[in-house]
Design an enzyme around this catalytic site. Structure first.
Site, short mmCIF file in Angstrom:
data_model
loop_
_atom_site.label_atom_id
_atom_site.label_comp_id
_atom_site.label_asym_id
_atom_site.label_seq_id
_atom_site.Cartn_x
_atom_site.Cartn_y
_atom_site.Cartn_z
N GLU A 52 29.41 34.16 20.87
CA GLU A 52 30.73 33.57 21.12
C GLU A 52 31.62 33.79 19.90
OE1 GLU A 52 29.64 29.58 22.07
OE2 GLU A 52 29.84 29.93 24.21
N ASP A 195 48.53 46.57 35.14
CA ASP A 195 47.10 46.50 35.49
C ASP A 195 46.69 47.90 35.95
OD1 ASP A 195 44.64 46.22 36.68
OD2 ASP A 195 45.19 44.53 37.96
N LYS A 224 35.80 52.01 37.03
CA LYS A 224 36.41 52.83 38.08
C LYS A 224 36.57 54.26 37.56
CE LYS A 224 38.22 48.69 40.25
NZ LYS A 224 39.39 47.86 40.60
N ARG A 230 30.39 47.99 34.72
CA ARG A 230 31.29 47.02 35.33
C ARG A 230 31.80 46.10 34.23
NH1 ARG A 230 30.66 48.02 40.35
NH2 ARG A 230 32.36 46.61 40.81
C1 LIG Z 1 39.52 46.49 40.74
C2 LIG Z 1 40.77 45.81 40.33
C3 LIG Z 1 40.76 44.62 39.57
C4 LIG Z 1 39.58 43.74 39.28
O1 LIG Z 1 38.38 44.13 39.29
P1 LIG Z 1 37.03 43.27 39.28
O2 LIG Z 1 36.30 43.86 38.13
O3 LIG Z 1 36.43 43.54 40.61
O4 LIG Z 1 37.34 41.84 39.07
C5 LIG Z 1 41.98 44.14 39.12
N1 LIG Z 1 43.13 44.74 39.42
C6 LIG Z 1 43.18 45.86 40.18
C7 LIG Z 1 44.50 46.48 40.45
C8 LIG Z 1 42.01 46.42 40.66
O5 LIG Z 1 42.07 47.50 41.45
#
Ligand SMILES: *Cc1c(COP(=O)(O)O)cnc(C)c1O
Length: 412
Positions: A52, A195, A224, A230
């Site tokens: 932490e 984002d 991604k 992840r």
């Molecule tokens: C995939 C995604 C997220 C969040 O992803 P998680 O790791 O599944 O919480 C946030 N914003 C956008 C635009 C996304 O495509």
């Protein structure tokens, strides 16, 4: 490492998942295949460590190597995006967005974003998500042909007076003009939160315009197009905002960081810094554009008429099949896609009138345009013959085709 798992029941499921991934054409736009190094780092001893706080300021002792690994991840991420400040601790994209909101505004404050049914994300104000419950959202929408409409965004922003404007989506196939977003944010005195969860790998490879110059905060997932574990990161060039980000992540919305995943992020960023990753990103886009054209030739309608990035949405209404039906049918044939709403969709989200397709995963397996043509053939055959389809035959054909492109353990 997998061979060392002694729990037979769990091992068996892990191996079945591996086999499933191997024999499936994966067109889910948010998925990818991380390298063996990325996977292995998650199983390292860092999984045991409580840390932490931040490097140099931890609550627990014994953080000498934890500090080094986290600093390494931070440095590599800064180099990758050419940005000044990075927090690598968010467990997921959703938690990154939660921390980002809390570092800019307070509960009940106003945020303007794209609605979920137009391609936004749950964390961009959906009523079933924390975001929609804690903050006051209004939404902009796409035009009927599926494009962002900057005049509409400005006019809603002037009326609504948000404190934050969100740019960045889960199902938008076109280039985002971050400069225009910043101009709008400046006119109404809002922060710009970009984002880039979906397109971060393309941005890191300079094949999509850069948001950093224009954004107060940039959030991204790491699993991604970045092809890492992840998880997520939060980035900014503003030192005051960065102080808020640090506090919002810990102790704001998270406890102990996942240092094993941070080790894995460091590896992924290292891989993404290589020239080969840049050419991978170019191939993703080439494959996406090619798949669009191949499907259009076969009578499919694509939302916005094309793709500038790694994904696009097929509007299935002319084939008399819903997104859900198409997703399920393709799955039986060893092809994974995700059902998707189309702009102004009359179907409910769990039915939907479209499917979203992306090329990051198949490009990682080495498919080039020639093979993408074959993927379009499979999709055409499955969707057009529908109920009369011989599922056993075509699923075997798909398996025989895709297993010639094994999921790589290393990317050179
Ligand atoms: C995939 C995604 C997220 C969040 O992803 P998680 O790791 O599944 O919480 C946030 N914003 C956008 C635009 C996304 O495509």
């Amino acid at each position: 490492m997998i061979k060392e798992i002694k729990d037979k029941e769990v091992l068996s499921l892990i191996e079945q998942e591996k086999e499933r991934e191997n024999k499936t054409i994966n067109l889910i736009a948010s998925e990818n295949y991380s390298s063996l190094d990325v996977r292995n780092a998650e199983t390292s001893f860092f999984i045991n460590k409580y840390a932490e706080g931040y490097p140099g300021k931890r609550y627990y002792s014994g953080c000498i190597y934890t500090d080094k690994i986290e600093n390494l991840a931070i440095e590599r991420c800064k180099n990758l995006f050419n940005v000044k400040y990075v927090n690598v601790q968010p467990h997921s994209g959703s938690q990154a967005n939660m921390a980002a909101y809390f570092s800019l505004i307070k509960p009940k404050d106003k945020i303007l974003s794209l609605s979920l049914d137009n391609g936004g994300h749950l964390t961009h104000g959906s009523p079933v998500n924390f975001s929609g419950q804690l903050f006051n959202f209004d939404h902009y929408s796409l035009t009927k042909d599926g494009f962002l409409d900057y005049d509409q965004i400005l006019s809603i922003a002037k009326k609504f007076k948000p404190k934050v404007i969100v740019a960045g989506y889960s199902a938008y196939s076109r280039t985002i003009d971050f400069k225009k977003f910043r101009e709008i944010a400046d006119i109404v005195g809002a922060f710009l939160l970009s984002d880039i969860s979906h397109i971060s790998g393309l941005i890191a490879s300079n094949v999509h315009p850069d948001p950093f110059k224009y954004s107060h905060i940039v959030t991204s997932t790491t699993h991604k197009t970045l092809r890492g574990p992840r998880g997520a990161v939060i980035m900014t060039n503003d030192s005051d905002i960065f102080e808020n980000i640090q506090k919002s992540v810990f102790p704001g919305v998270q406890g102990g960081p996942l240092e094993n995943v941070i080790a894995s992020k460091a590896i992924a960023f290292g891989e993404d810094l290589k020239d080969s990753f840049k050419s991978y990103s170019r191939d993703i886009i080439a494959n996406s554009k090619y798949l669009v054209e191949a499907l259009q030739v076969r009578g499919f309608n694509i939302v916005s008429g094309g793709s500038d990035n790694h994904l696009f949405v097929i509007d299935l209404r002319n084939f008399d099949i819903t997104g859900k039906e198409a997703q399920d049918l393709l799955e039986l044939c060893n092809i994974n896609v995700s059902k998707s709403l189309i702009p102004y969709d009359k179907n409910k989200p769990w039915i939907a009138s479209g499917i979203r397709l992306g090329t990051p995963a198949i490009t990682s397996r080495g498919l080039k345009t020639r093979e993408v043509e074959k993927v379009a053939d499979f999709i055409e055959q499955i969707i057009k013959t529908r109920k009369k389809i011989d599922i056993k035959k075509i699923s075997t054909e798909v398996e025989d085709f895709i297993t010639k492109f094994p999921i790589p353990d290393y990317y050179v």
